[in-house]
Motif scaffolding. Structure first.
Motif, PDB file in Angstrom:
ATOM      1  N   GLU A   1     -50.256  67.683  30.217  1.00  0.00           N
ATOM      2  CA  GLU A   1     -51.575  68.659  30.263  1.00  0.00           C
ATOM      3  C   GLU A   1     -51.769  69.095  29.027  1.00  0.00           C
ATOM      4  O   GLU A   1     -52.899  69.050  28.257  1.00  0.00           O
ATOM      5  CB  GLU A   1     -51.614  69.629  31.170  1.00  0.00           C
ATOM      6  CG  GLU A   1     -52.046  69.166  32.581  1.00  0.00           C
ATOM      7  CD  GLU A   1     -52.294  70.478  33.591  1.00  0.00           C
ATOM      8  OE1 GLU A   1     -53.128  71.285  33.451  1.00  0.00           O
ATOM      9  OE2 GLU A   1     -51.142  70.677  33.948  1.00  0.00           O
TER      10      GLU A   1
ATOM     11  N   ALA B   1     -50.756  68.019  26.170  1.00  0.00           N
ATOM     12  CA  ALA B   1     -50.879  66.893  25.115  1.00  0.00           C
ATOM     13  C   ALA B   1     -52.330  66.469  25.312  1.00  0.00           C
ATOM     14  O   ALA B   1     -52.901  66.006  24.033  1.00  0.00           O
ATOM     15  CB  ALA B   1     -50.020  65.685  25.595  1.00  0.00           C
ATOM     16  N   ASN B   2     -52.877  66.618  26.350  1.00  0.00           N
ATOM     17  CA  ASN B   2     -54.192  66.204  26.864  1.00  0.00           C
ATOM     18  C   ASN B   2     -55.106  67.169  26.018  1.00  0.00           C
ATOM     19  O   ASN B   2     -55.956  66.900  25.207  1.00  0.00           O
ATOM     20  CB  ASN B   2     -54.484  66.285  28.166  1.00  0.00           C
ATOM     21  CG  ASN B   2     -56.069  65.904  28.400  1.00  0.00           C
ATOM     22  OD1 ASN B   2     -56.626  65.141  27.790  1.00  0.00           O
ATOM     23  ND2 ASN B   2     -56.559  66.659  29.337  1.00  0.00           N
ATOM     24  N   ALA B   3     -54.804  68.538  26.127  1.00  0.00           N
ATOM     25  CA  ALA B   3     -55.677  69.752  25.481  1.00  0.00           C
ATOM     26  C   ALA B   3     -55.425  69.479  24.029  1.00  0.00           C
ATOM     27  O   ALA B   3     -56.233  70.526  23.353  1.00  0.00           O
ATOM     28  CB  ALA B   3     -55.162  71.024  25.997  1.00  0.00           C
TER      29      ALA B   3
ATOM     30  N   VAL C   1     -54.566  64.373  22.736  1.00  0.00           N
ATOM     31  CA  VAL C   1     -53.857  63.127  22.910  1.00  0.00           C
ATOM     32  C   VAL C   1     -54.662  62.317  24.304  1.00  0.00           C
ATOM     33  O   VAL C   1     -54.666  63.084  25.033  1.00  0.00           O
ATOM     34  CB  VAL C   1     -52.224  63.418  23.126  1.00  0.00           C
ATOM     35  CG1 VAL C   1     -51.521  61.913  23.359  1.00  0.00           C
ATOM     36  CG2 VAL C   1     -51.614  64.066  22.029  1.00  0.00           C
TER      37      VAL C   1
END
Ligand SMILES: Nc1ncnc2c1ncn2[C@@H]1O[C@H](COP(=O)(O)OP(=O)(O)OP(=O)(O)O)[C@@H](O)[C@H]1O
Ligand SMILES: Nc1ncnc2c1ncn2[C@@H]1O[C@H](COP(=O)(O)OP(=O)(O)OP(=O)(O)O)[C@@H](O)[C@H]1O
Ligand SMILES: [Mg+2]
Ligand SMILES: [Mg+2]
Lengths: 497, 326, 334, 326
Positions: free
Chosen positions: B195, B197-199, B202
């Protein structure tokens, strides 16, 4: 009970982590029926101390006396049996379990090992009702926003007959309304003889609620005494070892044209008709109560959550948020609210955490390790991150320092719009000043900054304009000359558009 | 001081464990400490090590790939079939890679985009792979694969067995991928906290998908080398490699919860198991006793590493503390 | 290339209409006659051990081919995936689905005897194919005795090896009946009668790669002392050969296997392997289909028949015959 | 509205998938929808379902137990040996349970107290279990186990196969354990967030250890029932049950990341696979094609469940949002 017998005494507590002396000969005495505030810089050792009391960590040396008798807890189970409850700084909840079970974990009403579900649900409902929280106790806690989870943590800590309640930054993600509720509760419980250890970085709160105060610096208890001995300045001086003249270094910078403009943003269930804009060099605040929808709006702009309708333009050019990397490409950046969940990569080093989003330290698909090291070091020096080295895993840093590392991550990038969701959550006052200084610098450089904060003074001190949200609508926008706490609160509680 | 201690103490701990084993083995068997025996060990671990590199990438990103073994079996066998049909080794090799990438892409699609648990998806793909090759061959193996065997039996420069060469190449590729590319960095981040990483921008789905494709490619290479070494296309031979690969990976210090692990560690983990198997055979230990001993030694190796890791982190932090203070 | 037997897929069925009929017949021991006169097709199930094992899939193919010559019998294959539990489940399914005949390639005859006996008593005739411990009196059986398979290779090995030869032995998976019986034959025929030394004996799980790996290590320890590799199947023997070849010692070593399938035929033809024994699935399938038909149509009044098909030794003397055969049926490509 | 939609939509979604499958199967084969066939299916899934209950407990607590299969094989076989030696069924059963608990305790020791990855520990114990029984029996199976077979072949009240009875009893036990005991709730807490569980005073190590012991006990029961059903002590038969158990558990909605899952879901997951295997055999589908179909249908089942779950959570939030606003 005589004045002489303290509820709890901490004597000569020391604790080392590998390579770090987190606590060094700490002494604190807690009187019955009082709130004892503990303050100190990020990484001073406050949380560690609390965890030692609670039995989560083993102390190296020292004694803990409870009601004059020496105690030694081998784990949270024993401490809670002895009447100590704790709210942890990093929220500890069971996402897949219901609200009721989260409240009653380890305390389930039971008979011979069997959980009495109905009784548990009824009691949970009562607790929620008593605290004016309108959730269904059967709801899974993962479906709640973080602020509400924090409220539940508070409710949980005070719901059971604890004699000592430890609160480690309980208000870091809730707004004034909830803070007031919390304080009312604390006052009520104090009258019943319950004592509190209260950690916070918010000065106004401390003066409002604390009876006694201890300041910790570099793992040592520097000074201790009734709150009346202290002033805000003296506390700060003790904490950071110097005095801070003006905590809000707001500088007037020339404001340019509109960089970011959103019109009629809507998202099913969370917000409606949100229109706002930010100009070059401007710091714009977003105020509101918990659950007003501020985070949701910004997350949608950043591409983290879906947006149902509305238009956004960046410097006049249309921008449709798709996902985060798209947002970053368009120079829209955001530091998220939930540091643990959506911020840090706990097992990786500070270096990698800092450079995760940066394109500057890469050449093509390859990393430029030398440049990465150099830039990450520079940035963490600039933000005065306190760690044992840039290769330390970020998970072992104190909360405030983790926040600084995240800030460093985003400051590595160029941006047109920088969104900060509770940027100073859990940050000590010295570091806050650093962050405010950085914001000011960025504004000078022409950044447009959008800041969500539940700390009104911070918004009032730093912003050029403040949007106020309530129940998913923007209920008003105040210019700096109109700033006043009452006006914001009034707009924040308005229910209609 | 920091410079000496810091880099990869975890690896050192594994190196120490391995060296310790080698020392003990040399005492136990006089046949152990010879060049041919070492070549044997390297040959024997090479295929599973290639699979382990694939598995390592996936585990670092927080998932698991159980299809590796049978995918290797399938891709390797189909490459044999292609070679028998066309006589063109390059074409056969490319065909094998294509199959590997395809299965990897299907795995990745379900795991990354549909968010299904990788354990189940890749387990299901395992039987699918095996079913497909069996359906095509009618359950028969492919013999007389002719020159395809150069992929597994030839020697480079007259001394380096080609399987070992492949292993080393894959080691270097994996190392570069993980350490020096953005892709690798993202895999660590995703495995550490998807999560977050997404934020941080990525593209989690895409990267996971890519990781599965890479894993499929690696598995296909392992499969082709395997069939070359066996001098036959035997689909069922792949079965079980995925588990051995996991074992090597985890002994090598890759964390099951994702976000940590290195190619070199995996290589060492694989060598530890290889040495273990080798010495037990050299000593002629009873097969059943071997199973028991192997089980316990694996546990001991992981245990030793886990202790040294605790040790390490303290040394490492101390070292860098000194650095900061000076 | 190797796909020639693909089209021999399982016969589809369209006899669901007669189930109630069959149920009545079940109780009646004379049901077979009725069925044949009414021209109905008999449902026969074949329960192999593991369709991904070469022999089982070959046998399945041969059975399918053999059954195609009968237009009053249809064959369904239910794989046991190497698990006895699954095989028992499949037996249950076959009986409850009122199959007229079950051909069982048993995983564990000794364990399955009681169950098979029970089904026969209830009216479903069963044939044990390839492997049988003769525990059920009125079950048919068409077998190639694994002990005999071991015996003929062992006897041949006796003629090929010196009395004081050194050998290494490769075994199948633990508890496997074939492996145990073949090994027992070697013990009785060869090892107990000579001064042969067993240098080492390990489980190779039937796998070529394991045979290879073990041999690599054995060469390391025993050097050129090894005179022969005695393997309980061909794949491991050939694996061992590959290892020996790579180490340059293959010429001094003899390799004995069992199974006699395409890979072994090729290996013997190339002078790599010395000998193997064949359990001929084709012969087995033809016999099985014949007996099955006789019993179902009532030609065989006893209701069962037990035959043992001969096992054949394959050496370089007779290998050409088999090469030709496997080339014909597509198991070997040119 | 809330009351109707909320409770256990996940379970319903699996029930719907199962009912859908049964519907389709009834159309595909007229032999499917009969009492004997259903009894068959239940009999056929019973052993793997018991293993899946064990696996479920462990997965809920955030770990994995790969030793289940061979542990079942070992404990079952040793129980046979004990029975053959003493003729006392009770004694044999107790002996089997003791073995199960012991292996479980060893697993738990390494996983809970030494903090080693359960994947590796239980994988290693798998070969240890198999090695021990093979060493004892010399690789021979145990035939002629006489009355031991009542554990797997008898019928209660003349109609309920004993294996099904065992499965139902284990279902009830697991359900009570998970839902109504503190132990069960702690397992959810530990799997959901071990740190938080520790902070809340749950004795994480002890509970995990206990979970592995329970899993060992369950596996031993499965093993003894298995050997009863097989009418022989065949250690190798256990192999693979751990994976089938995982598949059933995950199809049944147990989350691999821990903290979620139910006994009833596991049961449904197991039935779904049972029905799938059954219908494919009834239809006489080619073995190789079966592998491919099975792989894809498992993926589809998990996919369908995952979609319905997403559906559910949105409905649920809406429901409670309404609640809040009124
Ligand atoms: N588990 C741990 N392992 C290693 N070091 C730790 C650990 N926990 C804390 N530390 C270190 O101990 C020191 C004190 O940390 P602590 O969390 O107590 O600070 P704090 O006063 O609560 O700070 P903050 O205000 O930021 O929450 C820090 O240097 C931190 O890095
Ligand atoms: N994961 C979620 N699922 C369902 N509803 C949510 C979720 N997160 C937030 N909401 C709802 O969205 C609304 C806005 O929440 P949000 O977190 O954006 O508030 P906020 O103004 O940022 O307040 P704060 O950040 O102070 O908590 C609330 O009504 C909340 O209940
Ligand atoms: Mg803290
Ligand atoms: Mg918010």
């Amino acid at each position: 009970m005589t004045e002489k017998v303290y509820k709890m005494q901490l004597e000569n507590i020391s604790k080392s982590f590998p390579g770090v002396k987190a606590l060094d000969d700490v002494n604190i005495t807690l009187r019955a029926g009082t709130v004892h505030a503990i303050v100190g810089e990020n990484g001073a050792g406050k949380s560690t101390l609390m965890k030692i009391i609670n039995g989560l960590y083993k102390r190296d040396t020292g004694r803990i006396l409870l009601d004059g008798k020496e105690v030694s807890f081998s784990g949270p189970m024993e401490s809670s049996e002895a009447g100590i409850a704790m709210i942890y700084q990093e929220l500890n909840y069971f996402p897949e379990l219901t609200i009721a079970e989260n409240i009653f974990m380890k305390r389930q009403p039971s008979k011979a090992g069997y959980v009495k579900w109905r009784e548990m649900m009824d009691q949970a409902q009562k607790i929620l009702d008593y605290n004016n929280l309108s959730y269904d106790p059967k709801m899974k806690i993962k479906d709640l926003p973080i602020a509400n989870i924090q409220m539940l943590e508070i409710v949980k800590a005070v719901a059971f007959k604890a004699q000592v309640i430890i609160m480690d930054e309980p208000t870091s993600s809730i707004s004034d309304k909830e803070v007031k509720m919390l304080f009312d509760t604390i006052v009520r419980l104090k009258e019943q003889g319950i004592s509190f250890l209260y950690i916070s970085h918010k000065m106004d709160e401390i003066f409002k609620i604390a009876d006694d105060l201890t300041i910790i610096r570099d793992g040592k208890s520097i000074i201790s005494g009734p709150i009346s001995q202290f002033t805000e300045d003296s506390i700060i001086a003790h904490m950071v070892g110097r005095s801070i003249e003006n905590i809000y270094p707001k500088v007037k910078v020339p404001i340019g044209e509109i960089v970011f403009e959103a019109k009629k943003l809507c998202s099913e269930r969370t917000f409606k008709d949100v229109s706002l804009h930010v100009k070059k060099g401007e710091i714009v605040g977003m105020a509101g109560l918990v659950g007003a929808g501020r985070s949701e709006v910004c997350r949608s702009i950043f591409g983290l959550d879906p947006l149902d309708s509305g238009e956004i333009t960046l410097s006049g050019k249309p921008y449709v948020p798709k996902n985060v990397s798209h947002a970053i490409k368009n120079k829209v950046l955001m530091i998220t609210e939930d540091r643990k969940k959506e911020g840090i990569i706990g097992v990786r080093s500070c270096r990698e955490n800092i450079t995760l989003a940066s394109h500057r330290v890469r050449s093509g698909i390859f990393m430029n390790l030398k440049k990465e090291m150099k830039e990450a070091t520079e940035m963490s020096d600039k933000l005065k991150v306190r760690f044992a080295g840039i290769e330390t895993t970020i998970g072992s840093l104190s909360g405030g320092n983790q926040q600084k590392v995240l800030l460093a991550r985003w400051l590595m990038l160029e941006s047109d719009l920088l969104i900060l969701d509770e940027p100073t959550r859990g940050i000590d006052i010295g570091a806050k000043l650093e962050i405010y200084n950085i914001m000011t610098d960025l504004a000078k450089k022409g950044y447009a900054i959008l800041m969500i904060s539940s700390e009104l003074p911070e918004l009032l001190g730093m912003c050029d304009r403040i949007y106020v949200m309530s129940q998913g609508y923007i209920t008003g926008c105040l210019d700096r000359q109109d700033f006043a706490q009452e006006k914001v609160m009034q707009l924040a509680t308005r229910s209609e558009k | 001081m920091k410079e000496i201690i810091k880099p990869n103490l975890r690896k050192y701990s594994l190196v120490l464990i391995l060296l310790g084993m080698i020392g003990i083995c040399s005492i136990l068997s006089s046949s152990f400490l010879t060049a041919t025996n070492f070549t044997n060990i390297l040959k024997q671990v090479s295929i599973v090590t290639i699979c382990a590199f694939a598995q390592g990438l996936i585990i670092i990103s927080g998932e698991i790939d159980l299809s590796i073994g049978f995918l290797a079996g399938m891709a390797g066998s189909f490459a044999c079939i292609m070679f028998v049909a066309t006589g063109n080794l390059f074409l056969a090799f490319m065909f094998g890679l294509l199959l590997g990438a395809t299965v990897g892409a299907v795995n990745g699609l379900f795991v990354a985009y549909f968010k299904l648990p990788s354990f189940i998806v890749t387990l299901a793909m395992q039987t699918v792979c095996f079913g497909i090759i069996c359906l095509y061959t009618g359950g028969q193996n492919i013999y007389k694969i002719g020159n395809f065997k150069v992929l597994g039996q030839s020697k480079l420069l007259g001394i380096i067995p080609i399987t070992v060469f492949f292993m080393i190449v894959m080691l270097v590729i994996t190392h570069i991928l993980l350490k020096y590319t953005k892709f690798g960095r993202y895999l660590y981040a995703i495995g550490g906290n998807a999560e977050a990483a997404n934020a941080a921008g990525v593209q989690v789905c895409k990267m996971k998908w890519a990781a599965f494709i890479v894993s499929g490619l690696f598995a296909a290479i392992a499969g082709m080398v395997m069939m070359g070494r066996l001098n036959a296309g035997i689909p069922s031979e792949g079965g079980g490699y995925e588990t051995d690969a996991i074992t090597a990976t985890v002994i090598g210090g890759t964390s099951f919860s994702g976000g940590a692990g290195t190619a070199f560690g995996t290589f060492l983990g694989s060598l530890i198991i290889g040495v273990l198997n080798n010495i037990m055979n050299l000593l002629g230990i009873d097969s059943y006793l071997q199973m028991i001993i192997k089980g316990f030694i694996i546990i001991i190796a992981v245990l030793a590493d886990s202790f040294s890791k605790k040790q390490k982190s303290s040394i490492k932090i101390m070292a860098s503390t000194f650095d900061v203070k000076k | 290339g190797c796909s020639s037997n693909k089209d021999a897929s399982v016969t589809s069925e369209d006899k669901s209409t007669t189930t109630s009929d069959d149920a009545n017949k079940d109780a009646d021991s004379s049901k077979t006659e009725e069925a044949s006169t009414s021209g109905d097709s008999f449902k026969v199930a074949f329960l192999p051990t593991d369709m991904s094992a070469t022999f089982a899939s070959w046998l399945a193919t041969e059975l399918k081919t053999a059954f195609e010559t009968y237009d009053d019998m249809s064959l369904t294959v239910m794989d046991s995936k190497g698990e006895l539990e699954t095989q028992l489940s499949n037996l249950e399914t076959c009986v409850s689905q009122e199959y007229d005949y079950i051909i069982l390639l048993p995983l564990e005859p000794a364990a399955e005897d009681d169950i098979v006996a029970g089904y026969i008593e209830q009216g479903t005739p069963v044939m044990m194919i390839n492997l049988d411990d003769f525990g059920v009196e009125n079950a048919s059986s068409v077998i190639a005795n694994p002990f005999d398979l071991g015996t003929i290779v062992a006897q041949y090995a006796m003629t090929q090896l010196a009395d004081d030869a050194n050998v290494v032995v490769l075994l199948g998976p633990s508890g496997n009946t074939d492996s145990i019986e073949r090994r027992r034959a070697y013990e009785e025929v060869l090892f107990s009668k000579t001064n042969i030394t067993i240098l080492d004996e390990q489980i190779g799980d039937w796998e070529k790669s394991k045979g290879m790996e073990l041999m690599e290590n054995w060469i390391q320890v025993h050097g050129d002392k090894i005179d022969a590799v005695i393997s309980m199947n061909d794949a491991m023997a050939i694996g061992a050969y590959e290892a020996a070849k790579a180490a340059g010692v293959a010429d001094n070593i003899k390799f004995f296997g069992v199974d006699g399938l395409a890979d072994a035929a090729v290996a013997i033809d190339n002078g790599e392997m010395t000998a193997t024994a064949l359990q001929d699935a084709k012969v087995m399938a033809l016999d099985a289909a014949g007996i099955c038909h006789e019993i179902l149509t009532g030609e065989n009044s006893e209701g069962f028949e037990k035959i043992q098909i001969p096992v054949t030794l394959i050496t370089k003397d007779n290998v050409a015959e088999y090469i030709e055969r496997y080339t014909d049926n597509g198991m070997i490509t040119k």
